[in-house]
Design an enzyme around this catalytic site. Structure first.
Site, PDB file in Angstrom:
ATOM      1  N   ASP A 168       0.908  -1.310   0.102  1.00 15.99           N
ATOM      2  CA  ASP A 168       0.075  -0.125  -0.003  1.00 15.99           C
ATOM      3  C   ASP A 168       0.893   1.035   0.067  1.00 15.99           C
ATOM      4  O   ASP A 168       2.053   1.087   0.125  1.00 15.99           O
ATOM      5  CB  ASP A 168      -0.737   0.031   1.192  1.00 15.99           C
ATOM      6  CG  ASP A 168      -1.914   1.003   1.249  1.00 15.99           C
ATOM      7  OD1 ASP A 168      -2.153   1.643   0.114  1.00 15.99           O
ATOM      8  OD2 ASP A 168      -2.581   1.395   2.166  1.00 15.99           O
ATOM      9  N   GLU A 206      -8.491  13.182   7.821  1.00 22.62           N
ATOM     10  CA  GLU A 206      -9.652  13.863   8.475  1.00 22.62           C
ATOM     11  C   GLU A 206      -9.311  14.787   9.717  1.00 22.62           C
ATOM     12  O   GLU A 206      -9.718  15.982   9.656  1.00 22.62           O
ATOM     13  CB  GLU A 206     -10.759  13.170   9.067  1.00 22.62           C
ATOM     14  CG  GLU A 206     -11.662  12.248   8.055  1.00 22.62           C
ATOM     15  CD  GLU A 206     -12.907  11.657   8.764  1.00 22.62           C
ATOM     16  OE1 GLU A 206     -12.845  11.238   9.999  1.00 22.62           O
ATOM     17  OE2 GLU A 206     -13.775  11.277   8.207  1.00 22.62           O
ATOM     18  N   ARG A 243      -2.808  14.666  -1.960  1.00 21.28           N
ATOM     19  CA  ARG A 243      -4.346  13.870  -1.745  1.00 21.28           C
ATOM     20  C   ARG A 243      -5.208  14.726  -2.039  1.00 21.28           C
ATOM     21  O   ARG A 243      -5.162  15.472  -1.155  1.00 21.28           O
ATOM     22  CB  ARG A 243      -4.114  12.966  -0.619  1.00 21.28           C
ATOM     23  CG  ARG A 243      -2.976  11.943  -0.403  1.00 21.28           C
ATOM     24  CD  ARG A 243      -2.850  11.662   1.042  1.00 21.28           C
ATOM     25  NE  ARG A 243      -3.974  11.134   1.911  1.00 21.28           N
ATOM     26  CZ  ARG A 243      -4.304   9.872   1.837  1.00 21.28           C
ATOM     27  NH1 ARG A 243      -3.375   8.840   1.296  1.00 21.28           N
ATOM     28  NH2 ARG A 243      -5.521   9.413   2.297  1.00 21.28           N
ATOM     29  N   THR A 267      -2.759   2.574  -4.537  1.00 18.97           N
ATOM     30  CA  THR A 267      -2.716   3.746  -4.045  1.00 18.97           C
ATOM     31  C   THR A 267      -4.212   4.704  -4.610  1.00 18.97           C
ATOM     32  O   THR A 267      -4.672   4.242  -5.504  1.00 18.97           O
ATOM     33  CB  THR A 267      -1.729   4.865  -4.756  1.00 18.97           C
ATOM     34  OG1 THR A 267      -1.820   6.064  -4.144  1.00 18.97           O
ATOM     35  CG2 THR A 267      -1.583   4.768  -6.086  1.00 18.97           C
ATOM     36  N   GLY A 268      -4.833   5.373  -3.539  1.00 24.67           N
ATOM     37  CA  GLY A 268      -5.909   5.992  -3.896  1.00 24.67           C
ATOM     38  C   GLY A 268      -5.485   7.448  -4.584  1.00 24.67           C
ATOM     39  O   GLY A 268      -6.292   8.405  -4.934  1.00 24.67           O
ATOM     40  N   ASP A 269      -4.421   7.888  -5.044  1.00 30.53           N
ATOM     41  CA  ASP A 269      -4.011   8.773  -5.681  1.00 30.53           C
ATOM     42  C   ASP A 269      -4.632   8.910  -7.131  1.00 30.53           C
ATOM     43  O   ASP A 269      -4.831   7.887  -7.829  1.00 30.53           O
ATOM     44  CB  ASP A 269      -2.406   8.880  -5.778  1.00 30.53           C
ATOM     45  CG  ASP A 269      -1.785   9.283  -4.458  1.00 30.53           C
ATOM     46  OD1 ASP A 269      -2.418   9.959  -3.564  1.00 30.53           O
ATOM     47  OD2 ASP A 269      -0.463   8.707  -4.178  1.00 30.53           O
ATOM     48  N   ARG A 300      -6.372   5.441  -8.450  1.00 34.90           N
ATOM     49  CA  ARG A 300      -7.756   5.995  -8.081  1.00 34.90           C
ATOM     50  C   ARG A 300      -8.679   5.405  -9.234  1.00 34.90           C
ATOM     51  O   ARG A 300      -8.345   5.703 -10.534  1.00 34.90           O
ATOM     52  CB  ARG A 300      -8.083   7.281  -7.615  1.00 34.90           C
ATOM     53  CG  ARG A 300      -9.405   7.781  -7.660  1.00 34.90           C
ATOM     54  CD  ARG A 300      -9.568   9.259  -6.970  1.00 34.90           C
ATOM     55  NE  ARG A 300      -8.762   9.699  -5.944  1.00 34.90           N
ATOM     56  CZ  ARG A 300      -8.585  10.955  -5.527  1.00 34.90           C
ATOM     57  NH1 ARG A 300      -9.143  11.862  -6.316  1.00 34.90           N
ATOM     58  NH2 ARG A 300      -8.121  11.148  -4.304  1.00 34.90           N
TER      59      ARG A 300
END
EC number: 7.6.2.1
Length: 543
Positions: free
Chosen positions: A208, A293, A381, A461-463, A543
């Protein structure tokens, strides 16, 4: 059934207390505990006496093979309530190296050979005593004698020598100054003496990005609101925030045309989260299971929108807003009732998720996309934020559907997702945030060294794609925003282009987004996709 009775008792205990620690290791691999809020009807039941006075019934799901989840409905006073997932405890498996496995097999073979030789010799001794010496002799003692005579066939000293060598090598790992983190004076710790021999056999590294390659310490850097980008000017560094663009507050206080957008943007960041504030004198400490957050809440705090308190039904910022419902998945939504009585749905999530739910009347879509690409190229991000106004009638109709979906036994998650889809639509775009999660020290050098050692790296990755391309940093094969047929054609084309080099190591990086990956894993093309991935030194799913 006894199992259901046990699960029912555990489920009741899960509802006791105002906030509960909750593990999501079965969802995202993270072992850190997440906070979940108890039912308001049971939140005050925190003693054994209060629990004993609780009466009702629980309807449980049928027997199944999923021991790490539990779906049930709690009935109290003829009202139905959904129950939480159970915490799944699992036993770690013992780690046995390949050298040990081979050695154990060899010793077993030698032991069987020792028994066979001893049995043959014992039979020979019995026949010799009966035919030559002409006296009866019991062979059990001879069998033991021959086992003792032949015991050198099994090199017990080899095992001892191997263990000593592996132990000393593990000590060298623990003493390695290159893996010494001087910040906390922590050295590497080899938890098994087999670590050194296993490291030499690694061919693929699956990783990850967040928290593994990065520090998992988020800092709020930039944002875009109503098509205007903020955070480009030199910033003042504070805790979890490197954002202090004076233009934002100036536009908000001077009656700029985007003033209302700025107010809604900052209010959304104050309300739409799962952060819990704790008081330490005059200071507020934010506890969050998600560091991004916390970074956003601390960032808007520096801009004058301070999140100060949370109850099961409300959050307090500058004014009180009642929280009616919170939905937390790939995107996060919260329905609030403002002090003026208006109903508003706030949502934040990835641009791919938010943009497909935007209303045709939404503005600044093109400008925000341009800013998102700019943020992504900086390795930040990004999250898009949007809102929608709800009517009282629309909310009440949806609430009936939500309560029904949240208490069904079969396919509850699917029912809830369909319920969320019915209300999460026709959003108006406010803007987007950009958060930095710095790479850990010497990550680029480490990846380069791993590649030189012929270890192939696959990263999730969520990039956005632009960030993933920067991470790949070599000749890329990009698969993005393709449907099923286009994915198959693209994979086939790349495989044919590689020719004889297919499934062999090439200095290439394969970058694929989540939507395209869904089609690439279909049965008819997944073998070709695997061959293509095995032909690249790096594979990244973004993503």
């Amino acid at each position: 059934m006894p199992l259901n009775n046990l699960l029912a008792k555990e489920a009741i205990l899960m509802e006791i207390g105002k906030y509960l620690d909750f593990t999501t290791s079965n969802l995202d691999g993270e072992t850190n505990l997440k906070i979940r809020q108890a039912l308001s009807e049971t939140a005050e039941m925190q003693t054994e006496k209060q629990l004993s006075s609780l009466s009702g019934k629980i309807e449980c799901e049928g027997p199944n093979r999923h021991f790490n989840t539990f779906v049930g409905t709690l009935y109290l006073n003829d009202k139905r309530y959904r129950l939480s997932h159970l915490k799944h405890f699992f036993k770690m498996e013992n780690k046995i190296s390949n050298v040990e496995k081979v050695t154990n097999v060899q010793i077993l073979v030698l032991f069987l050979l020792l028994l066979a030789m001893s049995l043959v010799s014992c039979v020979g001794a019995i026949l010799w005593n009966e035919w030559v010496v002409r006296r009866y002799h019991f062979g059990g003692f001879d069998l033991l004698v021959f086992i003792i005579l032949y015991h050198n066939l099994i090199p017990i000293s080899l095992l001892v020598t191997l263990e000593i060598v592996k132990y000393i090598q593990a000590m060298f790992i623990n003493w390695d100054e290159d893996m010494h983190y001087r910040g906390n004076d922590v050295y590497a710790m080899a938890r098994t003496s087999n670590l050194n021999e296993e490291l030499g056999q690694v061919k693929y590294l699956f990783s990850d990005k967040t928290g593994t390659l990065t520090c998992n310490i988020m800092t709020f850097k930039k944002c875009t609101i109503a098509g205007i980008i903020y955070g480009l000017s030199p910033s003042i560094i504070t805790e979890s925030c490197e954002f202090n663009d004076p233009r934002l507050l100036y536009n908000f206080e001077s009656g700029h045309p985007t003033k209302d957008y700025i107010k809604e943007f900052l209010t959304l960041l104050c309300v739409c989260h799962t952060v819990v504030p704790e008081r330490d004198g005059n200071n507020i400490i934010y506890q969050a299971s998600s560091p991004d957050e916390a970074a956003l809440v601390k960032g808007v705090k520096n801009l004058g929108f301070v999140f100060t308190a949370r109850t099961p039904t409300s959050v307090t910022i500058e004014v009180v807003s009642s929280v009616l419902c919170t939905c937390n998945r790939k995107r996060m939504s919260v329905i609030v009732r403002t002090p003026t009585g208006n109903l508003r749905l706030y949502c934040k999530g990835a641009d791919t998720v938010i943009y497909e739910r935007l209303s045709e009347d939404s503005h600044f879509m093109k400008e925000t996309l341009t800013h998102l690409e700019y943020f992504a190229k900086d390795g930040l991000r990004t999250l898009c934020v949007a809102y929608a106004d709800l009517s009282e009638e629309e909310y009440q109709q949806w609430l009936i559907q939500y309560k029904k979906a949240s208490t069904v036994i079969q396919d509850r998650m699917q029912s809830l997702e369909e319920c969320y889809e019915n209300i999460e639509k026709k959003f108006l775009l406010l803007g987007a945030t950009a958060i930095e999660d710095r790479l850990q020290a010497r990550v680029p050098e480490t990846i380069t060294t791993l590649l030189k050692a012929n270890i192939r790296i696959w990263v999730l990755t969520g990039d956005k794609q632009e960030t993933a391309i920067n991470i790949g940093n070599r000749s890329n094969k990009v698969l993005e925003n393709l449907d099923g047929q286009a994915t198959q054609l693209a994979i086939t084309r790349h495989c044919e282009a590689l020719g004889t080099q297919l499934s062999k190591e090439n200095d290439l990086a394969l970058i694929i987004d989540g939507e395209t990956l869904k089609y690439a894993l279909h049965s008819e093309i997944k073998r070709s996709f695997l061959n293509l991935a095995l032909s690249c030194r790096a594979v990244l799913c973004c993503r």
